[in-house]
Design a protein around this motif. Sequence first.
Motif, mmCIF file in Angstrom:
data_model
loop_
_atom_site.group_PDB
_atom_site.id
_atom_site.type_symbol
_atom_site.label_atom_id
_atom_site.label_comp_id
_atom_site.label_asym_id
_atom_site.label_seq_id
_atom_site.Cartn_x
_atom_site.Cartn_y
_atom_site.Cartn_z
ATOM 1 N N GLY A 1 -20.951 -40.289 -16.315
ATOM 2 C CA GLY A 1 -22.116 -39.432 -16.147
ATOM 3 C C GLY A 1 -23.383 -39.968 -16.776
ATOM 4 O O GLY A 1 -24.357 -39.237 -16.947
ATOM 5 N N ALA A 2 -23.408 -41.253 -17.092
ATOM 6 C CA ALA A 2 -24.543 -41.832 -17.818
ATOM 7 C C ALA A 2 -25.854 -41.719 -17.038
ATOM 8 O O ALA A 2 -25.878 -41.802 -15.808
ATOM 9 N N ASP A 3 -26.946 -41.549 -17.778
ATOM 10 C CA ASP A 3 -28.284 -41.480 -17.191
ATOM 11 C C ASP A 3 -28.757 -42.897 -16.871
ATOM 12 O O ASP A 3 -28.851 -43.739 -17.753
ATOM 13 N N GLU B 1 -28.646 -44.307 -8.640
ATOM 14 C CA GLU B 1 -29.683 -43.395 -9.136
ATOM 15 C C GLU B 1 -29.974 -42.328 -8.084
ATOM 16 O O GLU B 1 -30.091 -42.611 -6.897
ATOM 17 N N ASN B 2 -30.066 -41.097 -8.544
ATOM 18 C CA ASN B 2 -30.300 -39.932 -7.681
ATOM 19 C C ASN B 2 -29.160 -39.701 -6.689
ATOM 20 O O ASN B 2 -29.337 -39.012 -5.684
ATOM 21 N N GLN B 3 -28.006 -40.302 -6.962
ATOM 22 C CA GLN B 3 -26.803 -40.088 -6.166
ATOM 23 C C GLN B 3 -25.774 -39.338 -7.022
ATOM 24 O O GLN B 3 -25.799 -39.420 -8.244
ATOM 25 N N PRO B 4 -24.857 -38.589 -6.395
ATOM 26 C CA PRO B 4 -23.821 -37.918 -7.183
ATOM 27 C C PRO B 4 -22.913 -38.932 -7.863
ATOM 28 O O PRO B 4 -22.848 -40.106 -7.449
ATOM 29 N N ILE B 5 -22.179 -38.493 -8.887
ATOM 30 C CA ILE B 5 -21.326 -39.440 -9.605
ATOM 31 C C ILE B 5 -20.147 -39.905 -8.754
ATOM 32 O O ILE B 5 -19.426 -40.814 -9.156
ATOM 33 N N PRO C 1 -14.039 -31.757 -14.723
ATOM 34 C CA PRO C 1 -13.651 -30.461 -14.142
ATOM 35 C C PRO C 1 -14.305 -30.224 -12.788
ATOM 36 O O PRO C 1 -15.489 -30.493 -12.594
ATOM 37 N N GLY C 2 -13.488 -29.765 -11.842
ATOM 38 C CA GLY C 2 -13.991 -29.422 -10.525
ATOM 39 C C GLY C 2 -14.022 -30.557 -9.528
ATOM 40 O O GLY C 2 -14.315 -30.337 -8.352
ATOM 41 N N LEU C 3 -13.728 -31.780 -9.977
ATOM 42 C CA LEU C 3 -13.725 -32.942 -9.090
ATOM 43 C C LEU C 3 -12.327 -33.559 -9.021
ATOM 44 O O LEU C 3 -11.549 -33.485 -9.975
ATOM 45 N N TRP C 4 -12.034 -34.173 -7.893
ATOM 46 C CA TRP C 4 -10.772 -34.867 -7.697
ATOM 47 C C TRP C 4 -10.887 -36.295 -8.205
ATOM 48 O O TRP C 4 -11.918 -36.951 -8.049
ATOM 49 N N LEU C 5 -9.827 -36.790 -8.815
ATOM 50 C CA LEU C 5 -9.807 -38.129 -9.399
ATOM 51 C C LEU C 5 -8.820 -39.021 -8.670
ATOM 52 O O LEU C 5 -7.687 -38.624 -8.400
ATOM 53 N N ASP D 1 -17.120 -43.722 -1.295
ATOM 54 C CA ASP D 1 -18.371 -44.451 -1.077
ATOM 55 C C ASP D 1 -18.914 -44.855 -2.440
ATOM 56 O O ASP D 1 -19.670 -44.128 -3.067
ATOM 57 N N ILE D 2 -18.507 -46.017 -2.917
ATOM 58 C CA ILE D 2 -18.796 -46.464 -4.284
ATOM 59 C C ILE D 2 -19.788 -47.617 -4.240
ATOM 60 O O ILE D 2 -19.606 -48.577 -3.495
ATOM 61 N N ASN D 3 -20.841 -47.522 -5.055
ATOM 62 C CA ASN D 3 -21.844 -48.583 -5.039
ATOM 63 C C ASN D 3 -22.136 -49.186 -6.407
ATOM 64 O O ASN D 3 -22.891 -50.158 -6.505
ATOM 65 N N THR D 4 -21.574 -48.626 -7.495
ATOM 66 C CA THR D 4 -21.890 -49.109 -8.839
ATOM 67 C C THR D 4 -20.652 -49.032 -9.723
ATOM 68 O O THR D 4 -19.911 -48.050 -9.665
#
Length: 512
Positions: free
Chosen positions: A278-280, A289-293, A330-334, A456-459
């Motif tokens: 969750g880093a800024d 940046e400006n994308q969901p985690i 919490p609330g997300l699938w891993l 959809d992973i970019n980083t």
Amino acid sequence: MHSKKQGPVKYYVGIDVGSASVRAALVDEFGTVVAHADQPIQIWEPQPDHYEQSSADIWAACCLVTKKVVCGVDASWIRGLGFDATCSLVVVDKQFQPLAVNCEGQNYRNVIMWMDHRAVSQVERINATQHRVLSYVGGVMSVEMQPPKLLWIKEVSADLRDVLWDTSGYRLCCCLLSFLKAAVFLIVPCCRRSLCTVVCKWTYTPDGGWDDSFWKMIGLEDLVEDKYEKIGNHVLSPGESVGKGLMPEAAKDLGLPEGIAVAASLIDAHAGGLGVIGADVKGHNLPCENQPITSRVALICGTSSCHMGVSETPIFVPGVWGPYFSAMVPGLWLNEGGQSATGKLIDHVVRGHVAFPELQSKAAASACSIYTYLNSHLDLIKKSLPVGFLTVDLHVWPDFHGNRSPLTDLTLKGMVVGLTLSRGLDELALIYLATIQAIALGTRHILEAMKAAGHDINTLFLCGGLSKNPLFVQMHADITGKPVVLSKEVESVLVGAAILGACASRDFASIQ
């Protein structure tokens, strides 16, 4: 040690039980690690692929490092305590005293480590059932998970079965808080399990709990008969406050205030993921940046490596563990990819080379680590080409300890192609580089499998001991073609553990 902010500062303690050491950190309310310490823990290898530890040894290390990091801090400012640990199996009896997991009968060796592969035949039979719960572990259960280890304990021999299976009251994963003391109630006055652990390593599902048919099918029906008391029937979410806080004797052992909040725990890789994902990243021109985690993967790289990606809906990735609901965020699938040997593999390759004594001597003379020296040596011999091209004729297949993801084949072995008769430091540096490249190619293989399934992973976000090695980081960027982010706080696993304590203290409304 204290923050420059005015007034009292709130602190949280994170304790990380790793494969080879226990570490602790004092983290302030702004997310800064203000003190940290580490202590080695012992590993026994009584025979090939058997790895054991001692819960008493681990607890002693926990007490030592925690006292170090809180020394000199006003106890009233310490608000919460969070744990993470490797997902090993700890065996204790009904009085929470250690029981041997070995035929030698040495009770202090009561931990079957995560990387232990003794239960090969048991996991093969479990996978042959093709039970529906296996779809939540990538379709194939790993020998590193707990059901095969439990089955091994039950089946290994009549003598061991009588001592262990019939007398042991609880079998606890190391990342469960309860394992840390022979008398569990010294820590908190209740016995609870972490959702992270039971979902990721024990086949528990948040919607349905334990599946009776699975345990009966694999031959562990007696766990059903006692309503899962041995493996846990009270489950808490990571960061949830456990009991009424830290009990007096454990508080004294740890050097912490009695009654402070104690959090339900995480597996160590999951704590690292929580600490970085969750880093800024504002202002760094990164694609996330400006994308969901969900556009990020946290890569926790130490003795082994884990690749943690989250999604809003369940994604089933062949050969990759999960999807696990709320197991990290919490609330997300891993989904969790992994490589069973990375730091351990690099160490094995380097220390086993004939030129290792020369490397040790030259690194010591230069007052640097052996890996810093190897990195510098590669820069000297690379000439005009990028360092990665040095291994054009040398290739390593890195599955010395089997393949966890995405091939899920624990029988695979390692291989080196392109060896010469050279025995010098140049050759050692090249095989070191080729090993790192092989690990990075394994990461690329995992990411490609996740992408094919719908991620959809970019980083990449890296943490753990190997993330401190610039060559390891650069090879991952080069080979995956994705930018790599390193946290400002390098002790990200400890930050993740401290986040749990901060959440349990109720100083923050949620993990997020």
